[in-house]
Design an enzyme around this catalytic site. Structure first.
Site, PDB file in Angstrom:
ATOM      1  NE  ARG A  18      -2.100  -1.266   3.508  1.00  0.00           N
ATOM      2  CZ  ARG A  18      -2.443  -0.977   4.756  1.00  0.00           C
ATOM      3  NH1 ARG A  18      -3.586  -0.394   5.025  1.00  0.00           N
ATOM      4  NH2 ARG A  18      -1.646  -1.262   5.756  1.00  0.00           N
ATOM      5  CG  ASN A  36      -3.861  -4.343   3.323  1.00  0.00           C
ATOM      6  OD1 ASN A  36      -3.281  -4.309   2.242  1.00  0.00           O
ATOM      7  ND2 ASN A  36      -3.204  -4.313   4.465  1.00  0.00           N
TER       8      ASN A  36
END
Length: 90
Positions: A18, A36
């Site tokens: 990320r 996520n």
């Protein structure tokens, strides 16, 4: 303005995916988000010029050094939206 929605599958959680995607998108002047998912995948939505988004997508297949991307599912759309910045969503 185009919108890319992608689900990145493989070993993509716990490997800084990320943060890497956020840095990459910011360096490409894209806006949107990354997060996520509960199933171990990573989801992202990015807004920008189609050619730039295509380059972003190519790089999503690589990911950061510890990631192992198995597949990227994509959906494209035209967008009048232009969110500001690119952020990590929780």
């Amino acid at each position: 303005m185009a919108k890319l929605h992608a689900i990145v599958k493989g070993k993509v959680q716990g490997v800084w995916y990320r943060a890497w995607a956020q840095d990459l998108a910011a360096s490409m002047n894209l806006s949107g988000w990354v997060r996520n998912l509960n199933d171990g995948n990573v989801e992202t939505e990015a807004y920008g010029e189609r050619a730039v988004l295509e380059t972003f997508l190519e790089k999503l297949y690589d990911g950061p050094p510890l990631a192992r991307v198995a597949e990227v599912e994509t959906a494209w759309a035209e967008s009048g939206e232009t969110p500001s910045g690119f952020r990590v969503r929780r």
